[in-house]
Design a protein around this motif. Structure first.
Motif, PDB file in Angstrom:
ATOM      1  N   LEU A  58       0.673   9.482   2.577  1.00  0.00           N
ATOM      2  CA  LEU A  58       0.415  10.754   2.683  1.00  0.00           C
ATOM      3  C   LEU A  58      -1.090  10.646   3.424  1.00  0.00           C
ATOM      4  O   LEU A  58      -1.301  11.467   4.474  1.00  0.00           O
ATOM      5  CB  LEU A  58       0.779  11.664   1.802  1.00  0.00           C
ATOM      6  CG  LEU A  58       1.923  12.063   1.070  1.00  0.00           C
ATOM      7  CD1 LEU A  58       1.995  13.030   0.038  1.00  0.00           C
ATOM      8  CD2 LEU A  58       2.757  12.715   2.353  1.00  0.00           C
ATOM      9  N   ARG A  59      -2.022  10.295   2.509  1.00  0.00           N
ATOM     10  CA  ARG A  59      -3.444  10.528   2.705  1.00  0.00           C
ATOM     11  C   ARG A  59      -4.063   9.674   3.772  1.00  0.00           C
ATOM     12  O   ARG A  59      -4.540  10.089   4.792  1.00  0.00           O
ATOM     13  CB  ARG A  59      -4.248  10.314   1.825  1.00  0.00           C
ATOM     14  CG  ARG A  59      -4.118  11.392   0.602  1.00  0.00           C
ATOM     15  CD  ARG A  59      -5.420  11.074  -0.485  1.00  0.00           C
ATOM     16  NE  ARG A  59      -5.008  12.117  -1.594  1.00  0.00           N
ATOM     17  CZ  ARG A  59      -5.450  11.786  -2.618  1.00  0.00           C
ATOM     18  NH1 ARG A  59      -6.057  10.565  -3.208  1.00  0.00           N
ATOM     19  NH2 ARG A  59      -5.299  12.743  -3.708  1.00  0.00           N
ATOM     20  N   ARG A  60      -3.567   8.248   3.850  1.00  0.00           N
ATOM     21  CA  ARG A  60      -4.262   7.356   4.574  1.00  0.00           C
ATOM     22  C   ARG A  60      -3.459   6.975   5.983  1.00  0.00           C
ATOM     23  O   ARG A  60      -3.894   6.160   6.959  1.00  0.00           O
ATOM     24  CB  ARG A  60      -4.570   6.146   3.891  1.00  0.00           C
ATOM     25  CG  ARG A  60      -5.318   6.561   2.763  1.00  0.00           C
ATOM     26  CD  ARG A  60      -5.615   5.101   1.955  1.00  0.00           C
ATOM     27  NE  ARG A  60      -6.380   5.410   0.620  1.00  0.00           N
ATOM     28  CZ  ARG A  60      -6.575   4.670  -0.505  1.00  0.00           C
ATOM     29  NH1 ARG A  60      -5.973   3.706  -0.401  1.00  0.00           N
ATOM     30  NH2 ARG A  60      -7.133   5.019  -1.326  1.00  0.00           N
ATOM     31  N   VAL A  61      -2.201   7.503   5.877  1.00  0.00           N
ATOM     32  CA  VAL A  61      -1.180   7.117   7.201  1.00  0.00           C
ATOM     33  C   VAL A  61      -0.958   8.253   8.046  1.00  0.00           C
ATOM     34  O   VAL A  61      -1.135   8.737   9.005  1.00  0.00           O
ATOM     35  CB  VAL A  61       0.151   6.320   6.741  1.00  0.00           C
ATOM     36  CG1 VAL A  61       0.825   6.076   7.903  1.00  0.00           C
ATOM     37  CG2 VAL A  61      -0.377   5.059   5.966  1.00  0.00           C
ATOM     38  N   VAL A  62       0.123   9.159   7.090  1.00  0.00           N
ATOM     39  CA  VAL A  62       0.356  10.340   7.808  1.00  0.00           C
ATOM     40  C   VAL A  62      -0.711  11.455   8.189  1.00  0.00           C
ATOM     41  O   VAL A  62      -1.010  11.793   9.370  1.00  0.00           O
ATOM     42  CB  VAL A  62       1.182  11.286   6.962  1.00  0.00           C
ATOM     43  CG1 VAL A  62       2.015  12.701   7.713  1.00  0.00           C
ATOM     44  CG2 VAL A  62       2.696  10.536   6.811  1.00  0.00           C
ATOM     45  N   ASP A  63      -1.736  11.706   7.308  1.00  0.00           N
ATOM     46  CA  ASP A  63      -2.663  12.834   7.703  1.00  0.00           C
ATOM     47  C   ASP A  63      -3.627  11.959   8.559  1.00  0.00           C
ATOM     48  O   ASP A  63      -4.480  12.967   9.297  1.00  0.00           O
ATOM     49  CB  ASP A  63      -3.125  13.028   6.387  1.00  0.00           C
ATOM     50  CG  ASP A  63      -4.116  14.450   6.476  1.00  0.00           C
ATOM     51  OD1 ASP A  63      -3.707  15.277   7.212  1.00  0.00           O
ATOM     52  OD2 ASP A  63      -5.230  14.406   5.920  1.00  0.00           O
ATOM     53  N   ALA A  64      -3.720  10.964   8.667  1.00  0.00           N
ATOM     54  CA  ALA A  64      -4.631   9.955   9.487  1.00  0.00           C
ATOM     55  C   ALA A  64      -4.061   9.776  10.756  1.00  0.00           C
ATOM     56  O   ALA A  64      -4.819   9.048  11.706  1.00  0.00           O
ATOM     57  CB  ALA A  64      -5.221   8.911   8.769  1.00  0.00           C
ATOM     58  N   ASP A  65      -2.673  10.267  10.976  1.00  0.00           N
ATOM     59  CA  ASP A  65      -2.200  10.203  12.294  1.00  0.00           C
ATOM     60  C   ASP A  65      -1.921   8.494  12.905  1.00  0.00           C
ATOM     61  O   ASP A  65      -2.105   8.273  14.037  1.00  0.00           O
ATOM     62  CB  ASP A  65      -2.873  10.898  13.540  1.00  0.00           C
ATOM     63  CG  ASP A  65      -2.234  12.137  13.818  1.00  0.00           C
ATOM     64  OD1 ASP A  65      -1.089  12.215  13.535  1.00  0.00           O
ATOM     65  OD2 ASP A  65      -2.937  13.066  14.289  1.00  0.00           O
ATOM     66  N   LYS A  66      -1.491   7.700  11.788  1.00  0.00           N
ATOM     67  CA  LYS A  66      -1.452   6.345  12.186  1.00  0.00           C
ATOM     68  C   LYS A  66      -0.167   5.989  12.207  1.00  0.00           C
ATOM     69  O   LYS A  66       0.888   6.644  11.571  1.00  0.00           O
ATOM     70  CB  LYS A  66      -2.345   5.492  11.101  1.00  0.00           C
ATOM     71  CG  LYS A  66      -3.631   5.641  11.065  1.00  0.00           C
ATOM     72  CD  LYS A  66      -4.504   4.403  10.271  1.00  0.00           C
ATOM     73  CE  LYS A  66      -5.871   4.898  10.585  1.00  0.00           C
ATOM     74  NZ  LYS A  66      -6.852   4.553   9.323  1.00  0.00           N
ATOM     75  N   ASP A  67       0.184   4.942  12.888  1.00  0.00           N
ATOM     76  CA  ASP A  67       1.413   4.506  13.057  1.00  0.00           C
ATOM     77  C   ASP A  67       2.000   3.430  12.145  1.00  0.00           C
ATOM     78  O   ASP A  67       1.576   2.437  12.076  1.00  0.00           O
ATOM     79  CB  ASP A  67       1.591   3.771  14.716  1.00  0.00           C
ATOM     80  CG  ASP A  67       3.170   3.383  14.828  1.00  0.00           C
ATOM     81  OD1 ASP A  67       4.100   3.569  14.043  1.00  0.00           O
ATOM     82  OD2 ASP A  67       3.544   3.122  16.165  1.00  0.00           O
ATOM     83  N   PRO A  68       3.046   3.780  11.286  1.00  0.00           N
ATOM     84  CA  PRO A  68       3.409   3.012  10.102  1.00  0.00           C
ATOM     85  C   PRO A  68       4.089   1.598  10.518  1.00  0.00           C
ATOM     86  O   PRO A  68       4.013   0.659   9.746  1.00  0.00           O
ATOM     87  CB  PRO A  68       4.416   3.730   9.419  1.00  0.00           C
ATOM     88  CG  PRO A  68       4.490   4.993  10.027  1.00  0.00           C
ATOM     89  CD  PRO A  68       3.622   4.945  11.322  1.00  0.00           C
TER      90      PRO A  68
END
Ligand code: AMP
Length: 145
Positions: A58-68
């Motif tokens: 949630l914090r470091r991927v989704v909220d940071a707009d990064k591509d999983p």
């Protein structure tokens, strides 16, 4: 009062779900969903290198707009791992989770990770213990009347 975390592990089982630090976040999330867990121990070969939890997604991927699909677990895991020994008391483990604001604790014995406990595991254990206590008290009270 609620015994040692080794007893919780004996009841829950010692399996620890892991992911290699070079795996992508997409792969790690798939593994979490398949296994129904909220955290993976991140490995560098045979050595624990960190922890990756749903909170990190949630914090470091989704909220940071990064591509999983492109992001490596190593880039978003928590490196500084807090771990406990099997002879920790259940209350101590719960206090540690509350104080550090996380819900997972790897258990280490003689340098090897022998289990992973979640706040849910500890809550279930405490509830079971209290139910047993109530059952015994009721039996005592009813038996004496
Ligand atoms: P959680 O509440 O367990 O989903 O985790 C909240 C945050 O703490 C996330 O950034 C996790 O990576 C981190 N975290 C969880 N468990 C531990 C642990 N045992 N040691 C260090 N960091 C942790």
């Amino acid at each position: 009062m609620f015994g040692l975390v080794s007893s919780v592990l004996a009841e829950k089982g010692r399996h620890v779900y892991t992911v290699e630090k070079t795996a992508t976040v997409a792969e790690a999330v798939r593994e979490m969903n398949e296994k129904g867990v909220g955290a993976l121990l991140v490995m560098e070969g045979r050595r624990p290198a960190g922890i990756f939890t749903e909170r990190d997604v949630l914090r470091r991927v989704v909220d940071a707009d990064k591509d999983p699909a492109l992001l490596r677990v190593a880039e978003v895991m928590t490196r500084h791992l807090v771990m406990i020994a099997p002879n920790f008391r259940v209350e101590e483990a719960m206090e540690l989770m509350t104080a550090r604001r996380f819900r997972h604790l790897p258990v280490v014995e003689e340098g090897e990770v022998v289990g992973m406990l979640s706040s849910g595991d500890l809550m279930r254990w405490v509830t079971m213990d209290q139910e047993e206590h109530i059952r015994q008290m009721s039996a005592y009270i009813n038996g004496g009347s």
